[in-house]
Design a protein around this motif. Sequence first.
Motif, PDB file in Angstrom:
ATOM      1  N   GLU A   1       0.831  -1.195   0.000  1.00 50.04           N
ATOM      2  CA  GLU A   1       0.000   0.000   0.000  1.00 50.04           C
ATOM      3  C   GLU A   1       0.870   1.251   0.000  1.00 50.04           C
ATOM      4  O   GLU A   1       1.968   1.255   0.540  1.00 50.04           O
ATOM      5  N   SER A   2       0.327   2.319  -0.553  1.00 47.36           N
ATOM      6  CA  SER A   2       0.975   3.612  -0.406  1.00 47.36           C
ATOM      7  C   SER A   2       0.617   4.158   0.965  1.00 47.36           C
ATOM      8  O   SER A   2      -0.258   3.638   1.657  1.00 47.36           O
ATOM      9  N   THR A   3       1.259   5.226   1.361  1.00 42.53           N
ATOM     10  CA  THR A   3       0.965   5.848   2.651  1.00 42.53           C
ATOM     11  C   THR A   3      -0.485   6.296   2.713  1.00 42.53           C
ATOM     12  O   THR A   3      -1.165   6.082   3.707  1.00 42.53           O
ATOM     13  N   GLY A   4      -0.986   6.878   1.649  1.00 46.48           N
ATOM     14  CA  GLY A   4      -2.377   7.336   1.609  1.00 46.48           C
ATOM     15  C   GLY A   4      -3.356   6.181   1.722  1.00 46.48           C
ATOM     16  O   GLY A   4      -4.374   6.281   2.421  1.00 46.48           O
ATOM     17  N   GLN A   5      -3.075   5.079   1.043  1.00 48.70           N
ATOM     18  CA  GLN A   5      -3.954   3.910   1.126  1.00 48.70           C
ATOM     19  C   GLN A   5      -3.946   3.329   2.536  1.00 48.70           C
ATOM     20  O   GLN A   5      -4.975   2.908   3.043  1.00 48.70           O
ATOM     21  N   TYR A   6      -2.789   3.325   3.182  1.00 46.63           N
ATOM     22  CA  TYR A   6      -2.697   2.821   4.547  1.00 46.63           C
ATOM     23  C   TYR A   6      -3.566   3.658   5.477  1.00 46.63           C
ATOM     24  O   TYR A   6      -4.309   3.108   6.302  1.00 46.63           O
ATOM     25  N   VAL A   7      -3.497   4.975   5.339  1.00 42.89           N
ATOM     26  CA  VAL A   7      -4.312   5.863   6.167  1.00 42.89           C
ATOM     27  C   VAL A   7      -5.794   5.636   5.874  1.00 42.89           C
ATOM     28  O   VAL A   7      -6.607   5.542   6.796  1.00 42.89           O
TER      29      VAL A   7
ATOM     30  N   TYR B   1      -7.357  -3.950   3.735  1.00 43.24           N
ATOM     31  CA  TYR B   1      -6.240  -3.801   2.802  1.00 43.24           C
ATOM     32  C   TYR B   1      -6.790  -3.338   1.467  1.00 43.24           C
ATOM     33  O   TYR B   1      -7.564  -4.058   0.834  1.00 43.24           O
ATOM     34  N   LYS B   2      -6.414  -2.133   1.092  1.00 44.97           N
ATOM     35  CA  LYS B   2      -6.849  -1.522  -0.164  1.00 44.97           C
ATOM     36  C   LYS B   2      -8.372  -1.525  -0.310  1.00 44.97           C
ATOM     37  O   LYS B   2      -8.918  -1.846  -1.352  1.00 44.97           O
TER      38      LYS B   2
ATOM     39  N   THR C   1      -6.908   2.474   7.512  1.00 40.13           N
ATOM     40  CA  THR C   1      -7.028   2.644   8.955  1.00 40.13           C
ATOM     41  C   THR C   1      -8.346   3.316   9.310  1.00 40.13           C
ATOM     42  O   THR C   1      -9.024   2.912  10.259  1.00 40.13           O
ATOM     43  N   VAL C   2      -8.739   4.307   8.519  1.00 35.94           N
ATOM     44  CA  VAL C   2     -10.009   4.994   8.745  1.00 35.94           C
ATOM     45  C   VAL C   2     -11.175   4.029   8.522  1.00 35.94           C
ATOM     46  O   VAL C   2     -12.137   3.994   9.307  1.00 35.94           O
ATOM     47  N   ILE C   3     -11.106   3.230   7.474  1.00 33.60           N
ATOM     48  CA  ILE C   3     -12.159   2.253   7.186  1.00 33.60           C
ATOM     49  C   ILE C   3     -12.265   1.240   8.326  1.00 33.60           C
ATOM     50  O   ILE C   3     -13.369   0.932   8.805  1.00 33.60           O
ATOM     51  N   THR C   4     -11.135   0.722   8.789  1.00 32.61           N
ATOM     52  CA  THR C   4     -11.132  -0.243   9.884  1.00 32.61           C
ATOM     53  C   THR C   4     -11.785   0.353  11.129  1.00 32.61           C
ATOM     54  O   THR C   4     -12.623  -0.291  11.767  1.00 32.61           O
ATOM     55  N   SER C   5     -11.424   1.578  11.451  1.00 32.51           N
ATOM     56  CA  SER C   5     -12.009   2.240  12.622  1.00 32.51           C
ATOM     57  C   SER C   5     -13.511   2.442  12.463  1.00 32.51           C
ATOM     58  O   SER C   5     -14.269   2.242  13.420  1.00 32.51           O
TER      59      SER C   5
ATOM     60  N   THR D   1     -14.715  -1.619  -0.452  1.00 32.06           N
ATOM     61  CA  THR D   1     -14.938  -2.116  -1.812  1.00 32.06           C
ATOM     62  C   THR D   1     -15.411  -3.560  -1.829  1.00 32.06           C
ATOM     63  O   THR D   1     -16.071  -3.987  -2.771  1.00 32.06           O
ATOM     64  N   ALA D   2     -15.057  -4.319  -0.787  1.00 32.34           N
ATOM     65  CA  ALA D   2     -15.478  -5.717  -0.678  1.00 32.34           C
ATOM     66  C   ALA D   2     -15.332  -6.158   0.769  1.00 32.34           C
ATOM     67  O   ALA D   2     -14.596  -5.550   1.541  1.00 32.34           O
ATOM     68  N   VAL D   3     -16.053  -7.222   1.124  1.00 33.52           N
ATOM     69  CA  VAL D   3     -15.962  -7.786   2.475  1.00 33.52           C
ATOM     70  C   VAL D   3     -15.685  -9.277   2.344  1.00 33.52           C
ATOM     71  O   VAL D   3     -16.387  -9.988   1.624  1.00 33.52           O
ATOM     72  N   LYS D   4     -14.651  -9.732   3.045  1.00 37.15           N
ATOM     73  CA  LYS D   4     -14.334 -11.161   3.094  1.00 37.15           C
ATOM     74  C   LYS D   4     -14.712 -11.680   4.483  1.00 37.15           C
ATOM     75  O   LYS D   4     -14.381 -11.066   5.497  1.00 37.15           O
TER      76      LYS D   4
END
Length: 103
Positions: free
Chosen positions: A29-35, A64-65, A38-42, A94-97
Amino acid sequence: MKNITSASTLIAALFLTTIVGCAATSKQESTGQYVDDTVITSAVKASILNEPTLKVNEINVETYKGVVQLSGFVRSEDNIATAIRIARGVSGVTAVKNAMRLK
């Protein structure tokens, strides 16, 4: 004049290296994707916490992405379906596993 050209070349090389170093690859991931992840996870964790039928400590959330993976041990099939529905409703997902299992 030669010092200015050398300094400009050095600055340009450092700038280019910084940009390339922060770029995403297919496996990283890029730094922006990681951030963003993290926001999505929260947000998914907060939404699960706000759902009275679910226990946030039973469900692990990883992103992840933009793809959210839910894992852990829950009490019922309804809990699995509710957690998946909640995760899909979060902006940026974008998707859920599903890797959740019944206790």
